[in-house]
Motif scaffolding. Structure first.
Motif, PDB file in Angstrom:
ATOM      1  N   MET A 189       0.849  -1.184   0.000  1.00 33.98           N
ATOM      2  CA  MET A 189       0.000   0.000   0.000  1.00 33.98           C
ATOM      3  C   MET A 189       0.886   1.235   0.000  1.00 33.98           C
ATOM      4  SD  MET A 189      -3.217   0.698   0.203  1.00 33.98           S
ATOM      5  CE  MET A 189      -4.146   2.178   0.299  1.00 33.98           C
ATOM      6  N   GLN A 190       0.691   2.092  -1.001  1.00 37.35           N
ATOM      7  CA  GLN A 190       1.404   3.362  -1.061  1.00 37.35           C
ATOM      8  C   GLN A 190       0.411   4.484  -0.818  1.00 37.35           C
ATOM      9  OE1 GLN A 190       3.476   3.712  -4.793  1.00 37.35           O
ATOM     10  NE2 GLN A 190       4.664   1.845  -4.453  1.00 37.35           N
ATOM     11  N   GLN A 191       0.867   5.501  -0.087  1.00 39.09           N
ATOM     12  CA  GLN A 191       0.014   6.647   0.211  1.00 39.09           C
ATOM     13  C   GLN A 191       0.817   7.924   0.011  1.00 39.09           C
ATOM     14  OE1 GLN A 191      -2.139   6.421   3.908  1.00 39.09           O
ATOM     15  NE2 GLN A 191      -2.402   8.631   4.026  1.00 39.09           N
ATOM     16  N   PHE A 192       0.285   8.814  -0.835  1.00 38.67           N
ATOM     17  CA  PHE A 192       0.879  10.117  -1.092  1.00 38.67           C
ATOM     18  C   PHE A 192      -0.079  11.183  -0.550  1.00 38.67           C
ATOM     19  CE2 PHE A 192       2.508   7.391  -4.400  1.00 38.67           C
ATOM     20  CZ  PHE A 192       3.807   7.817  -4.628  1.00 38.67           C
ATOM     21  N   ASP A 193       0.289  11.847   0.522  1.00 35.00           N
ATOM     22  CA  ASP A 193      -0.488  12.979   1.031  1.00 35.00           C
ATOM     23  C   ASP A 193       0.193  14.254   0.560  1.00 35.00           C
ATOM     24  OD1 ASP A 193      -2.446  11.585   2.593  1.00 35.00           O
ATOM     25  OD2 ASP A 193      -0.925  11.236   4.118  1.00 35.00           O
ATOM     26  N   ARG A 194      -0.550  15.096  -0.145  1.00 34.17           N
ATOM     27  CA  ARG A 194      -0.028  16.386  -0.614  1.00 34.17           C
ATOM     28  C   ARG A 194      -0.894  17.472   0.015  1.00 34.17           C
ATOM     29  NH1 ARG A 194       0.176  12.819  -5.209  1.00 34.17           N
ATOM     30  NH2 ARG A 194       2.350  12.493  -5.842  1.00 34.17           N
ATOM     31  N   THR A 195      -0.309  18.180   0.977  1.00 33.31           N
ATOM     32  CA  THR A 195      -1.041  19.185   1.746  1.00 33.31           C
ATOM     33  C   THR A 195      -0.576  20.576   1.364  1.00 33.31           C
ATOM     34  OG1 THR A 195      -1.269  17.633   3.587  1.00 33.31           O
ATOM     35  CG2 THR A 195      -1.621  19.962   4.082  1.00 33.31           C
ATOM     36  N   LEU A 196      -1.523  21.457   1.090  1.00 32.20           N
ATOM     37  CA  LEU A 196      -1.202  22.839   0.733  1.00 32.20           C
ATOM     38  C   LEU A 196      -0.590  23.558   1.931  1.00 32.20           C
ATOM     39  CD1 LEU A 196      -4.512  23.650  -1.125  1.00 32.20           C
ATOM     40  CD2 LEU A 196      -2.256  23.455  -2.184  1.00 32.20           C
ATOM     41  N   VAL A 197       0.549  24.219   1.694  1.00 25.87           N
ATOM     42  CA  VAL A 197       1.206  25.073   2.684  1.00 25.87           C
ATOM     43  C   VAL A 197       1.672  26.326   1.952  1.00 25.87           C
ATOM     44  CG1 VAL A 197       1.926  23.173   4.203  1.00 25.87           C
ATOM     45  CG2 VAL A 197       3.437  23.898   2.352  1.00 25.87           C
ATOM     46  N   ASP A 198       2.071  27.341   2.692  1.00 23.91           N
ATOM     47  CA  ASP A 198       2.552  28.569   2.058  1.00 23.91           C
ATOM     48  C   ASP A 198       3.679  28.250   1.080  1.00 23.91           C
ATOM     49  OD1 ASP A 198       0.796  30.224   3.371  1.00 23.91           O
ATOM     50  OD2 ASP A 198       2.206  30.745   4.974  1.00 23.91           O
ATOM     51  N   LYS A 205       4.269  -2.826   3.307  1.00 25.22           N
ATOM     52  CA  LYS A 205       4.208  -4.126   2.646  1.00 25.22           C
ATOM     53  C   LYS A 205       3.752  -5.122   3.700  1.00 25.22           C
ATOM     54  CE  LYS A 205       6.625  -7.085  -0.542  1.00 25.22           C
ATOM     55  NZ  LYS A 205       7.804  -7.258  -1.372  1.00 25.22           N
ATOM     56  N   ASN A 206       2.575  -5.688   3.484  1.00 21.20           N
ATOM     57  CA  ASN A 206       1.974  -6.623   4.434  1.00 21.20           C
ATOM     58  C   ASN A 206       1.952  -6.040   5.849  1.00 21.20           C
ATOM     59  OD1 ASN A 206       1.545  -8.582   2.403  1.00 21.20           O
ATOM     60  ND2 ASN A 206       3.675  -9.229   2.595  1.00 21.20           N
ATOM     61  N   GLY A 207       1.615  -4.757   5.942  1.00 23.65           N
ATOM     62  CA  GLY A 207       1.472  -4.091   7.231  1.00 23.65           C
ATOM     63  C   GLY A 207       2.745  -3.540   7.841  1.00 23.65           C
ATOM     64  N   VAL A 208       3.889  -3.756   7.186  1.00 22.62           N
ATOM     65  CA  VAL A 208       5.169  -3.291   7.715  1.00 22.62           C
ATOM     66  C   VAL A 208       5.640  -2.089   6.897  1.00 22.62           C
ATOM     67  CG1 VAL A 208       7.586  -3.928   8.136  1.00 22.62           C
ATOM     68  CG2 VAL A 208       5.769  -5.626   8.475  1.00 22.62           C
ATOM     69  N   MET A 209       5.991  -1.001   7.602  1.00 19.46           N
ATOM     70  CA  MET A 209       6.489   0.198   6.931  1.00 19.46           C
ATOM     71  C   MET A 209       7.821  -0.118   6.258  1.00 19.46           C
ATOM     72  SD  MET A 209       6.085   3.465   6.268  1.00 19.46           S
ATOM     73  CE  MET A 209       4.951   4.095   7.473  1.00 19.46           C
ATOM     74  N   GLU A 210       7.883   0.102   4.931  1.00 17.94           N
ATOM     75  CA  GLU A 210       9.114  -0.142   4.184  1.00 17.94           C
ATOM     76  C   GLU A 210       9.867   1.138   3.876  1.00 17.94           C
ATOM     77  OE1 GLU A 210       8.771  -2.474   0.647  1.00 17.94           O
ATOM     78  OE2 GLU A 210       9.240  -4.241   1.839  1.00 17.94           O
ATOM     79  N   ARG A 211       9.126   2.175   3.506  1.00 21.80           N
ATOM     80  CA  ARG A 211       9.751   3.441   3.128  1.00 21.80           C
ATOM     81  C   ARG A 211       8.830   4.582   3.491  1.00 21.80           C
ATOM     82  NH1 ARG A 211      12.527   2.349  -2.771  1.00 21.80           N
ATOM     83  NH2 ARG A 211      13.798   0.628  -2.046  1.00 21.80           N
ATOM     84  N   SER A 212       9.455   5.724   3.752  1.00 20.33           N
ATOM     85  CA  SER A 212       8.674   6.931   3.973  1.00 20.33           C
ATOM     86  C   SER A 212       9.524   8.142   3.626  1.00 20.33           C
ATOM     87  CB  SER A 212       8.189   7.016   5.423  1.00 20.33           C
ATOM     88  OG  SER A 212       9.285   7.177   6.308  1.00 20.33           O
ATOM     89  N   VAL A 213       8.845   9.212   3.283  1.00 25.21           N
ATOM     90  CA  VAL A 213       9.536  10.462   2.996  1.00 25.21           C
ATOM     91  C   VAL A 213       8.583  11.603   3.301  1.00 25.21           C
ATOM     92  CG1 VAL A 213       8.896  10.594   0.553  1.00 25.21           C
ATOM     93  CG2 VAL A 213      10.991  11.675   1.324  1.00 25.21           C
ATOM     94  N   GLU A 214       9.144  12.675   3.769  1.00 26.93           N
ATOM     95  CA  GLU A 214       8.378  13.900   4.007  1.00 26.93           C
ATOM     96  C   GLU A 214       9.235  15.046   3.493  1.00 26.93           C
ATOM     97  OE1 GLU A 214       6.758  16.470   7.770  1.00 26.93           O
ATOM     98  OE2 GLU A 214       6.550  14.294   7.862  1.00 26.93           O
ATOM     99  N   THR A 215       8.656  15.884   2.637  1.00 30.92           N
ATOM    100  CA  THR A 215       9.411  17.000   2.092  1.00 30.92           C
ATOM    101  C   THR A 215       8.484  18.107   1.617  1.00 30.92           C
ATOM    102  OG1 THR A 215      11.246  17.587   0.630  1.00 30.92           O
ATOM    103  CG2 THR A 215       9.539  16.182  -0.308  1.00 30.92           C
ATOM    104  N   PHE A 216       9.051  19.264   1.444  1.00 27.72           N
ATOM    105  CA  PHE A 216       8.340  20.424   0.909  1.00 27.72           C
ATOM    106  C   PHE A 216       8.586  20.488  -0.593  1.00 27.72           C
ATOM    107  CE2 PHE A 216       8.607  24.923  -0.421  1.00 27.72           C
ATOM    108  CZ  PHE A 216       7.303  25.300  -0.180  1.00 27.72           C
ATOM    109  N   LEU A 217       7.522  20.663  -1.373  1.00 25.22           N
ATOM    110  CA  LEU A 217       7.625  20.852  -2.808  1.00 25.22           C
ATOM    111  C   LEU A 217       7.197  22.287  -3.116  1.00 25.22           C
ATOM    112  CD1 LEU A 217       5.969  17.516  -4.035  1.00 25.22           C
ATOM    113  CD2 LEU A 217       8.411  17.990  -3.736  1.00 25.22           C
ATOM    114  N   GLN A 218       8.115  23.055  -3.665  1.00 25.10           N
ATOM    115  CA  GLN A 218       7.850  24.471  -3.927  1.00 25.10           C
ATOM    116  C   GLN A 218       7.063  24.643  -5.209  1.00 25.10           C
ATOM    117  OE1 GLN A 218      11.266  26.971  -3.623  1.00 25.10           O
ATOM    118  NE2 GLN A 218      10.211  28.764  -4.384  1.00 25.10           N
ATOM    119  N   LYS A 219       6.052  25.515  -5.157  1.00 30.50           N
ATOM    120  CA  LYS A 219       5.254  25.799  -6.339  1.00 30.50           C
ATOM    121  C   LYS A 219       6.092  26.604  -7.317  1.00 30.50           C
ATOM    122  CE  LYS A 219       0.669  27.010  -7.874  1.00 30.50           C
ATOM    123  NZ  LYS A 219      -0.687  27.359  -7.468  1.00 30.50           N
ATOM    124  N   GLN A 220       6.093  26.190  -8.567  1.00 32.13           N
ATOM    125  CA  GLN A 220       6.908  26.833  -9.589  1.00 32.13           C
ATOM    126  C   GLN A 220       6.141  27.948 -10.286  1.00 32.13           C
ATOM    127  OE1 GLN A 220      10.299  25.757  -9.887  1.00 32.13           O
ATOM    128  NE2 GLN A 220       9.494  24.896  -8.006  1.00 32.13           N
TER     129      GLN A 220
END
Length: 187
Positions: free
Chosen positions: A152-161, A172-187
């Motif tokens: 199961m993959q989940q992408f949360d994209r939340t609006l910020v300034d 994968k089968n209930g076990v966290m395999e990877r995660s990332v949190e970052t800011f994406l700047q609006k171009q």
């Protein structure tokens, strides 16, 4: 006490009006208020965190656009391998409104009748859907593995300034395999 009784022509007009407005509301593509706030191009970079705690640098971008019947989310991830190789992955998914408010089905293929349908997770294809709740757009992808397990993959994209805050996780089968949190700047 007076009871208002509509004449047959009045009831017919009322019923027609009700049905017309119901059809209009149900066939409205994506509410402009839902998607409009997310539309744009965004870029950033992050260190992906693996289950073992190791990190892997990534450049990320996402484009969110309105379409005739819904919206499109396209994203790209560039991985810089330790040996100098570069791996780029690109994805693009069209979303259409479902019968449930704020929930969108992925329009990833067409059936034999030409209708847009979801992919089949029983064939190893991802089952993808999205939702918009307030200022967060979430895209889910469910994969059924050959042995019957799941990813199961989940992408949360939340609006910020100034852009979006991206939170990605992969289970994968209930076990966290990877995660990332970052800011994406609006171009």
């Amino acid at each position: 006490m007076r009871i208002a009784i509509l004449s047959l022509p009045s009831r017919a007009i009322w019923l027609f009006s009700f049905l017309f407005l119901s059809v209009l509301l149900l066939t409205n593509p994506v509410s402009a208020a839902d998607i409009e706030q997310f539309v744009g191009e965004y870029e950033g970079n992050a260190d992906l965190i693996r289950a073992d705690g190791s990190t892997e640098p990534r450049d990320m971008s996402v484009s969110i656009q309105e379409t005739k019947d819904g919206f499109n989310v396209s994203w790209s991830t560039t991985i810089q391998k330790p040996d100098g190789r570069i791996k780029e992955s690109d994805y693009s998914v069209d979303f259409l409104p479902s019968a449930r408010e704020g929930i969108y089905s992925a329009a990833m293929t067409r059936n034999v009748f030409g209708h847009v349908v979801q992919l089949d997770p029983m064939k190893g294809e991802p089952y993808v859907w999205g939702r918009i709740v307030g200022d967060t757009m979430t895209v889910y992808s469910l994969f059924v593995s050959d042995d019957g397990g799941y990813e199961m993959q989940q992408f949360d994209r939340t609006l910020v300034d100034g852009g979006l805050m991206l939170e990605f996780s992969r289970l994968k089968n209930g076990v966290m395999e990877r995660s990332v949190e970052t800011f994406l700047q609006k171009q």
